[in-house]
Scaffold this active site. Structure first.
Site, PDB file in Angstrom:
ATOM      1  N   HIS A 168       0.818  -1.214   0.000  1.00 41.43           N
ATOM      2  CA  HIS A 168       0.000   0.000   0.000  1.00 41.43           C
ATOM      3  C   HIS A 168       0.856   1.270   0.000  1.00 41.43           C
ATOM      4  O   HIS A 168       0.333   2.362  -0.217  1.00 41.43           O
ATOM      5  CB  HIS A 168      -0.990   0.003   1.174  1.00 41.43           C
ATOM      6  CG  HIS A 168      -0.387   0.308   2.523  1.00 41.43           C
ATOM      7  ND1 HIS A 168      -0.061  -0.658   3.443  1.00 41.43           N
ATOM      8  CD2 HIS A 168      -0.070   1.484   3.112  1.00 41.43           C
ATOM      9  CE1 HIS A 168       0.421  -0.095   4.532  1.00 41.43           C
ATOM     10  NE2 HIS A 168       0.427   1.215   4.366  1.00 41.43           N
ATOM     11  N   ASP A 189       0.289  -7.646   1.605  1.00 45.91           N
ATOM     12  CA  ASP A 189       0.672  -6.240   1.689  1.00 45.91           C
ATOM     13  C   ASP A 189       2.187  -6.066   1.687  1.00 45.91           C
ATOM     14  O   ASP A 189       2.742  -5.266   2.428  1.00 45.91           O
ATOM     15  CB  ASP A 189       0.060  -5.570   2.929  1.00 45.91           C
ATOM     16  CG  ASP A 189       0.122  -4.041   2.855  1.00 45.91           C
ATOM     17  OD1 ASP A 189       0.242  -3.511   1.723  1.00 45.91           O
ATOM     18  OD2 ASP A 189       0.071  -3.376   3.900  1.00 45.91           O
ATOM     19  N   SER A 243       4.573   2.469   8.037  1.00 48.25           N
ATOM     20  CA  SER A 243       4.258   1.321   7.185  1.00 48.25           C
ATOM     21  C   SER A 243       5.473   0.893   6.375  1.00 48.25           C
ATOM     22  O   SER A 243       6.113   1.709   5.718  1.00 48.25           O
ATOM     23  CB  SER A 243       3.121   1.674   6.238  1.00 48.25           C
ATOM     24  OG  SER A 243       1.919   1.890   6.940  1.00 48.25           O
TER      25      SER A 243
END
Length: 461
Positions: free
Chosen positions: A103, A133, A209
């Site tokens: 992402h 992911d 992230s």
């Protein structure tokens, strides 16, 4: 005992022990004094990632008007817009292999990686896996870079100290501390990923992230991916993708794959809860029960049947379908796994081959063209590979909608629909669809199987 260890540690400082050469702590008292040696060992291998992607946005003639701007925000032509993303990444080899979140970098047109020492590199995506992911990058022209080694994420225990390293809110590289709060978190969807996660209370915020979750030896335990939060800020419930899965993804990237390919199980399964354990006379609620199974499934070929309860994969207990697939994915294609399962009161062990979903029989791809009302419809014959790609139930058969363009895009059909009939005529093959689509009529009725339910679509030309 702890006092004695602390005295011994202080003595090493006085006598010029290992801490003077800035090694990673080797005892609990050393960790209690400072995390600095761990950070010095791990932080240089954690990078900041700046990604750009082109997205569609409607332009409006009222965009700059203070009153009508909000009213006509979605009015106008679709124009491309540059969207910027900020995240983190982890260097896993000295030649510039970096792992981050899908992402963060997925579909990016330009990626810039900035190291802790301010060196900058352009990067290319070499593998993506939206389901976990994860994305693997290769830095252009990089060599002799600092990197992290993998920890065995299966050996991690709840309560262990960990550090989260990343770039929260773009303020610069930041380190936060916490513990492993939970293992085998599955049955939830966090961020883009679905599956199996390590939970931590080390603060993780936007920008973290793709950053590193490291243990007290400076090894990579997991890649931070998402949090559960109502406000968007950290509330102590963060998730990381286990290092063992990251290692499997990186291996496939090095082998030249562009997407991560998981072993095919060809089953649907359900966690055994207390009610199911009671119904099956199990001593405890454990394992996953097999509900559906494709005839070509490697589990079926190994002798397992519907109703069997899988207890462990390669000696590691499994308590959800996601955890079972995690174990198989870590093992990898071409390998074999030992499955322990219960049938009635008997516990058995068997070995299965880990294979990709076979693309047989032939898909028989067909597309409708001409003046048909279904022009632009693409259909394929369902086989194990199609079932895996479109996440269909293992026992689905028939003809599936694979693409929708032109007139077909306005019929109400969806990719993944199983075609049952067209204007009352049963669909058995992809050639049937092409033939039935040429019917000269203004009234159309198409029956499909969608998410396990029979749906009738009616439209008039």
């Amino acid at each position: 005992m702890r006092l004695a260890a602390l005295i011994a540690f202080c003595a090493t400082l006085v006598l010029g022990g290992p801490m003077q050469s800035e090694t990673v702590p080797n005892s609990l008292p050393e960790v209690q004094l400072s995390f600095a040696p761990v950070v010095r060992a791990a932080a240089p291998a954690v990078v900041n990632i700046y990604a750009q992607r082109i997205v569609a946005q409607r332009s409006s003639p009222f965009a700059d008007d203070p009153f009508f701007g909000d009213l006509f925000r979605n009015f106008g032509q679709v124009t491309p817009r540059v969207q910027n993303a900020l995240g983190s990444g982890v260097i896993l080899s000295d030649d510039g292999i970096v792992v981050s979140n899908f992402h963060v970098v997925g579909n990016a047109t330009e990626i810039r990686v900035v190291m802790n020492d301010r060196r900058e590199y352009d990067a290319d995506i070499i593998l993506t896996d939206e389901e976990s992911d994860l994305a693997v990058l290769k830095l252009r022209g990089a060599s002799d870079l600092p990197s992290l080694e993998f920890a065995d994420s299966d050996a991690v225990e709840v309560g262990e100290l960990v550090l989260a390293i990343g770039n929260p809110f773009g303020v610069g590289q930041t380190v936060s501390s916490g513990i492993i709060s939970g293992l085998a978190r599955s049955g939830i969807a966090v961020g883009s990923g679905r599956g199996y996660f390590i939970q931590t209370d080390a603060p993780i915020n936007p920008g973290n992230s793709g950053g590193a979750l490291v243990d007290m030896r400076g090894r990579l335990v997991g890649v931070n991916t998402a949090i559960i939060s109502r406000s968007g800020a950290s509330h102590g419930i963060g998730f990381a993708i286990p290092a063992n899965l990251v290692a499997a993804v990186v291996k496939q990237a090095r082998d030249g794959r562009a997407t991560f390919e998981r072993p095919w199980a060809g089953i649907t399964a359900q966690a055994v809860d207390a009610a199911l354990a009671d119904a099956f006379d199990q001593p405890a609620p454990e394992g996953v029960i097999l509900l559906e199974m494709h005839p070509d499934s490697p589990l079926a070929k190994a002798g397992l049947l519907r109703g069997d309860v899988v207890l462990s994969v390669d000696g590691e207990g499994v308590n959800s379908a996601a955890e079972m697939m995690f174990r198989l994915s870590v093992r990898g294609l071409g390998a074999q796994s030992d499955l322990t399962y219960r049938r009635g009161e008997e516990v058995r062990v068997t070995q299965i081959d880990l294979i990709a979903a076979p693309d047989t029989p032939d898909r028989q791809l067909r597309q409708v063209d001409g003046r048909s009302a279904l022009r632009g419809l693409s259909v394929v014959r369902v086989n194990p590979a199609v079932i895996s790609e479109y996440n269909l139930a293992p026992e689905v058969e028939g003809v599936m909608v694979a693409g929708l363009e032109d007139f077909a895009a306005r019929t109400g059909l969806r990719r993944g629909d199983i075609l049952l009939s067209v204007n009352g005529a049963e669909v058995g093959t992809t050639d049937d669809v092409v033939r039935l689509a040429q019917e000269q009529t203004r009234n159309w009725m198409i029956e499909v199987l969608r998410d396990g339910r029979r749906v009738a679509l009616r439209f008039r030309l």
